[in-house]
Write a protein that holds these residues in place. Structure first.
Motif, short mmCIF file in Angstrom:
data_model
loop_
_atom_site.label_atom_id
_atom_site.label_comp_id
_atom_site.label_asym_id
_atom_site.label_seq_id
_atom_site.Cartn_x
_atom_site.Cartn_y
_atom_site.Cartn_z
N THR A 84 0.95 -1.49 -0.24
CA THR A 84 -0.51 -0.06 -0.21
C THR A 84 0.60 1.38 -0.03
OG1 THR A 84 -1.45 -1.43 0.90
CG2 THR A 84 -1.71 1.01 1.42
N ARG A 85 1.78 1.24 0.89
CA ARG A 85 2.88 2.36 0.81
C ARG A 85 3.61 1.95 -0.59
NH1 ARG A 85 7.55 2.07 5.14
NH2 ARG A 85 7.75 0.51 4.07
N ARG A 86 3.71 1.61 -0.92
CA ARG A 86 4.44 0.96 -2.28
C ARG A 86 3.25 2.70 -3.02
NH1 ARG A 86 6.44 -4.14 -5.39
NH2 ARG A 86 8.17 -3.15 -7.55
N ARG A 87 2.57 1.77 -3.33
CA ARG A 87 1.60 2.67 -3.76
C ARG A 87 1.57 3.42 -4.34
NH1 ARG A 87 -4.83 0.08 -4.33
NH2 ARG A 87 -4.75 1.17 -2.62
N ALA A 88 1.22 4.30 -2.78
CA ALA A 88 0.77 5.22 -3.02
C ALA A 88 2.20 6.61 -2.81
CB ALA A 88 1.09 5.83 -0.90
N ASP A 89 3.31 6.01 -3.01
CA ASP A 89 4.96 6.31 -3.45
C ASP A 89 4.93 6.74 -4.85
OD1 ASP A 89 5.80 6.63 -0.86
OD2 ASP A 89 7.16 4.48 -0.91
N ALA A 90 4.25 6.03 -5.58
CA ALA A 90 4.39 5.42 -7.33
C ALA A 90 2.85 6.53 -7.23
CB ALA A 90 3.77 4.37 -8.23
N GLU A 91 2.46 6.54 -6.70
CA GLU A 91 0.55 7.69 -7.64
C GLU A 91 1.75 9.33 -7.13
OE1 GLU A 91 -3.37 4.77 -6.46
OE2 GLU A 91 -2.14 6.45 -4.81
N ARG A 92 2.40 9.05 -5.66
CA ARG A 92 3.10 10.85 -6.23
C ARG A 92 3.68 10.82 -6.50
NH1 ARG A 92 2.46 9.30 -0.23
NH2 ARG A 92 4.24 8.43 -0.13
N SER A 93 4.89 10.31 -7.04
CA SER A 93 5.38 9.77 -8.23
C SER A 93 4.98 10.57 -9.31
CB SER A 93 6.30 9.08 -7.91
OG SER A 93 7.61 9.13 -8.96
N LEU A 94 4.12 9.65 -9.58
CA LEU A 94 3.24 9.92 -11.50
C LEU A 94 2.71 11.30 -11.10
CD1 LEU A 94 1.72 6.51 -12.02
CD2 LEU A 94 3.64 7.49 -12.89
N GLN A 95 2.77 11.87 -10.29
CA GLN A 95 1.70 13.26 -10.20
C GLN A 95 2.41 15.00 -10.06
OE1 GLN A 95 -0.09 13.65 -6.20
NE2 GLN A 95 -2.02 12.34 -6.65
N ALA A 96 4.18 13.81 -10.08
CA ALA A 96 4.78 14.94 -10.02
C ALA A 96 5.32 14.74 -11.91
CB ALA A 96 6.48 14.46 -8.99
N LYS A 97 5.91 13.45 -11.81
CA LYS A 97 6.26 13.07 -13.50
C LYS A 97 5.62 11.37 -13.22
CE LYS A 97 11.58 12.72 -16.13
NZ LYS A 97 12.75 13.17 -15.87
N THR A 98 5.54 11.52 -15.32
CA THR A 98 5.74 10.42 -15.87
C THR A 98 6.87 9.14 -15.95
OG1 THR A 98 3.37 10.24 -16.60
CG2 THR A 98 4.44 8.55 -17.26
#
Length: 307
Positions: A84-98
């Motif tokens: 769940t933490r990994r998914r949240a980190d990925a979502e935040r990262s994608l908001q900044a840059k794909t």
């Protein structure tokens, strides 16, 4: 070769129908042995067997199963938190840059979260599903045999280790969950006429080729009868001194409907009136044992793609 089957994993079934008793020591030993060897790797038992022990088993067995469930749930919850933490980190990262890494982390974590939630749901439910009774090579299954004149039920591994074999020898012959009828005296002579058992089953599975693809078919009696499968079993000693009970199902040439579906073997369901004679074989009268195998039940097997 019948690499998988749907079995009856409830001890009470054998007790009610055949008057068998539970070998409590062998059940406890199986659950304790694997816990001592690796506290994170539970015994390979069908879930239906675990649920039966939780519901109707002796208290000491129910407690062992409950301990495994709690340990597995704890491990899965920790993994769920991490994913769940990994998914949240990925979502935040994608908001900044794909990035490819973030996309992969999002995909993998989502798949793992769904898988973990399904595993937790399986641990928490109390009612068995049909798939809970399915076994594969390596599974420990209730097998009924006769010792000291009484019918006993013990968990045995579905893949027979022949007398005198080591683990290394066993790895060279991975198909020993299948005892071919035409090789009972040659390859299986140490057990045929000596160590016989039966397993209750309702279906079996096999890989077949369909239109150039490998598919798994489920074969089950059209009349939904419960089959008494003829088996051979062995008792060997592991390197740590513990006892390993293991077995193989006897198979023969398939009936026409099974052959037409693309499968070249079939388990042998013996008649219930022959169970006592089968479980107490006379090694000097193999002809009577072959007669039991020949006078088998002959249900018509329907098949379908396995779920």
């Amino acid at each position: 070769m019948c690499y998988s089957a749907l079995v009856r994993a409830e001890f009470r079934k054998y007790q009610r129908e055949f008057g068998a008793v539970m070998d409590l020591k062998s059940y406890v030993q199986r659950y304790w042995i694997d816990r001592d060897r690796d506290p994170y790797r539970r015994p390979r038992t069908p879930r239906a067997m675990d649920l039966d022990l939780l519901r109707e088993g002796p208290p000491e067995l129910a407690e062992l199963v409950r301990a495994w469930d709690e340990a597995d749930a704890s491990r899965l919850e920790q993994e769920l938190f991490a994913q769940t933490r990994r998914r949240a980190d990925a979502e935040r990262s994608l908001q900044a840059k794909t990035t490819k890494k973030a996309q992969e982390d999002l995909r993998i974590s989502g798949n793992k979260i769904a898988q973990i939630k399904a595993q937790l749901a399986d641990l928490r439910r109390s009612e068995p599903l049909p798939r809970d009774s399915r076994i594969f090579p390596g599974s420990f299954v209730p097998v009924m045999a006769v010792e000291d004149g009484r019918k006993v039920v013990r968990p045995m591994r579905y893949q027979c280790r022949m007398p005198g074999w080591t683990e290394a020898t066993e790895r060279k012959y991975p198909g020993t969950y299948n005892a071919r009828r035409d090789k009972l005296e040659k390859s299986w002579g140490a057990l045929f006429g000596h160590s016989h058992g039966v397993v209750l089953a309702t279906a079996f599975y096999e890989h077949v080729q369909r239109d150039g693809r490998d598919v798994v078919l489920e074969f089950a009696p059209q009349d939904h009868r419960e089959m008494v499968i003829a088996c051979l079993w062995s008792r060997t000693v592991e390197r740590d001194g513990s006892e390993l009970l293991s077995f193989a199902a006897i198979t023969d040439e398939p009936p026409p409907e099974v052959a037409a579906a693309g499968h070249d073997r079939c388990i042998i369901p013996i008649r219930r009136e022959h169970v006592d004679a089968w479980l107490q074989p006379d090694p000097l009268d193999l002809a009577s044992l072959y007669a039991i195998l020949d006078d088998r039940e002959r249900p018509y097997y329907e098949h379908r793609l396995a779920a």
